[in-house]
Design an enzyme around this catalytic site. Structure first.
Site, PDB file in Angstrom:
ATOM      1  CB  CYS A 394      13.886  31.922  56.277  1.00 53.73           C
ATOM      2  SG  CYS A 394      14.681  30.324  56.951  1.00 53.73           S
ATOM      3  CG  HIS A 525      15.992  30.982  51.819  1.00 55.92           C
ATOM      4  ND1 HIS A 525      16.894  31.416  52.542  1.00 55.92           N
ATOM      5  CD2 HIS A 525      16.214  29.980  52.675  1.00 55.92           C
ATOM      6  CE1 HIS A 525      16.708  31.311  54.137  1.00 55.92           C
ATOM      7  NE2 HIS A 525      16.411  30.817  54.440  1.00 55.92           N
ATOM      8  CD  GLU A 527      17.074  34.578  49.839  1.00 59.70           C
ATOM      9  OE1 GLU A 527      17.366  33.751  51.029  1.00 59.70           O
ATOM     10  OE2 GLU A 527      15.411  34.814  49.938  1.00 59.70           O
TER      11      GLU A 527
END
Length: 551
Positions: A394, A525, A527
């Protein structure tokens, strides 16, 4: 004859003594072991904050803001639920005090209460119950597990406990309560103490609730004497006191629970018939064994600004990043050793950049604001020039683009308008529609939140990692790479290996392998979509290179 409607069972997880001892992991682990018995499970989080959602909460105080696929900003525990259960949750699985009150007030204003007096009790607990039942019904869950934030005896969560009490009356046999309570061992005494847990149970009793199961958190396993004492003074059976000692990995917890036969106990109390434990936890157990047996270490430096307060490291601000690294490290059979690096250090002393050579890879995660930004840009330049594997997330992508524009394109004052509104080279800017919303002070509509499709360019690192021509990943940001500078950046050698389907928004930037072993950054993102059994492809690709690059 009409089919009999499924009766969902409800497990409430509440805290005792102190917060931060693992209610979220307990909730996730209970869900995991019930899944392994063949039951469909969903999980909900109740936060006792006036905030309507978690989007405006400070990460250093509350931890990471986890974004669901539908774009809702929630507490980090929602991420734990998804990672453990391998399911996608939506906004119906998260509520705060603010959201519940807001809903009730709006319904009252819309005359939906038919003119009756609307009261804190019972109308607030009734709304809580309605939301819980709706979330469970939406996915036809056999079991819904609801974590209530805070601890017993707090004013903030008393209305949620009232909802539990009311549900127990409405649906006897369908609702049980699990209390997670900490048992301290004072160093001067050397003996584990049960008295705080006894007091916590008594406080819960005063709210009209008796816990059926007590999960005893401690720095060591619970002995029989302590189990017997808790059972006697807290009105539970000895076998209903579950030992939950500190563990090396949170992924040990479901396996530890099964050592105390917790899934059998839960099924019996809820009157459910689950399959026998038929080895469905075997893959999970194999992964956990790999975590413990890994001997090769890779050193990962995480450069950010949200984890330092005094002498304490607040890694909860990046919990999804940490877990995604662990998932990938497990998959490539190595142990990731993480070091937290404050980006402001490099602004104060640029010579410290040379210390980055000790790491096998560097990550710059998401963030907002100007503090530490020049330090991060210096780190990115150092990684690019010294061929240290780099993964940007990001903000980590936006800053990589800024660094490239400054030092390769020669646009020395290139910046993001988030930090410098008057930059002559706004290589990262807010899109026109978002600007319109900001002028109207409609800030909630200025973020790109949730899951969006990205089109991947063939013959790139991103394409090799995903093995697909398009992906769905989650976003949480307001600014984008300015389309006006994309062609210039491309001609200078930066590869935009993923874009929005219409090609307007840049989703991944990378350098070709012939120029750098691994230099890749994503606007989204990754993750948020990683789990122990299914690591995110970008983290996996990064860790593979870090392992090869091992110092």
């Amino acid at each position: 004859m009409a089919n009999k409607m499924k009766r969902t069972k409800y497990i409430f997880v509440v805290g005792g003594v102190m917060s931060g001892v693992g209610k979220g992991i307990t909730t996730s682990s209970i869900g995991k072991i019930l899944q392994s018995r063949g039951l469909s499970v969903t999980a909900l989080k109740i936060d006792p904050y006036i905030n309507v959602d978690a989007g405006t909460m400070n990460p250093t105080e509350h931890g990471e803001v986890f974004v669901l696929s539908d774009g809702y900003e929630t507490d980090q525990d929602m991420g734990n639920y998804e990672r453990f259960l391998n399911i996608e949750l939506d906004r119906g699985n998260y509520m705060t005090t603010g959201l519940v009150y807001k809903t009730v007030i709006e319904r009252e204003r819309n005359l939906e209460y038919g003119g009756k007096c609307v009261q804190v009790v019972p109308d607030i607990p009734i709304e809580v119950i309605r939301r819980i039942r709706k979330a469970a019904k939406k996915v036809s869950a056999d079991v819904a597990i609801i974590e209530i934030g805070g601890t017993a005896g707090e004013y903030e969560n008393v209305l949620f406990l009232e909802a539990v009490r009311m549900m127990k009356i409405e649906s006897p046999g369908d609702v049980i309560t699990v209390m997670v309570s900490y048992l301290p061992t004072p160093s001067t005494v050397g003996e584990m103490k049960t008295k705080p847990t006894q007091h916590a149970v008594h406080l819960l009793n005063s709210a009209g609730i008796q816990p059926e199961i007590i999960v005893a958190r401690a720095d060591r396993p619970l002995d029989e004497k302590r189990k017997e004492k808790i059972a006697m003074f807290c009105s539970v059976r000895k076998e209903d006191v579950i030992s939950a000692p500190d563990v090396e990995s949170i992924y040990d917890v479901p396996l530890n629970f099964e050592k105390d036969c917790l899934s059998d106990i839960l099924l019996a109390k809820l009157g459910l018939k689950g399959k026998k434990q038929n080895g469905s936890l075997r893959e999970w157990e194999r992964s956990v064994k790999r975590i413990h047996s890994a001997t090769k270490e890779v050193r990962i430096g995480i450069v950010g600004k949200y984890f330092k307060t005094g002498d304490f490291v607040l890694s909860d601000a990046y919990i999804s990043v940490i877990e995604a690294i662990k998932h990938a490290a497990c998959a490539v059979d190595c142990k990731a050793v993480l070091t937290w690096i404050d980006s402001t250090e490099f602004e104060q002393d640029p010579e410290k950049l040379a210390s980055l050579r000790q790491y096998d890879g560097i990550i710059i995660p998401g963030g907002f604001g100007s503090r530490g930004i020049e330090g991060k840009i210096s780190v990115i330049r150092y990684c690019r020039e010294n061929k240290i594997p780099y993964l940007g997330l990001c903000y980590g992508m936006q800053l990589a683009v800024i660094e490239y524009a400054r030092n390769i394109l020669g646009l020395q004052d290139a910046h993001t308008t988030e930090v410098n509104e008057n930059t002559p080279y706004p290589v990262v800017d807010i899109m026109p529609q978002q600007k319109e919303n900001m002028l109207k002070k409609n800030y909630g509509a200025t973020m790109r939140l949730g899951q969006y499709k990205a089109k991947i360019v063939p013959n790139t690192i991103a394409h090799e990692a995903y093995g697909a021509n398009s992906v769905l990943e989650r976003h949480r940001h307001r600014y984008e790479v300015n389309p006006k500078y994309v062609e210039k950046l491309k001609k200078a050698g930066l590869v935009f290996s993923a874009t929005s389907p219409d090609g307007v928004l840049m989703e991944i930037a990378e350098l070709p392998k012939k120029k750098h072993p691994f230099f890749l950054a994503s606007q989204f993102h990754p993750e948020f979509q990683s789990s122990l059994l299914s690591p995110n492809p970008l983290f996996l690709a990064f860790l593979e290179v870090c392992k090869k690059n091992r110092k």
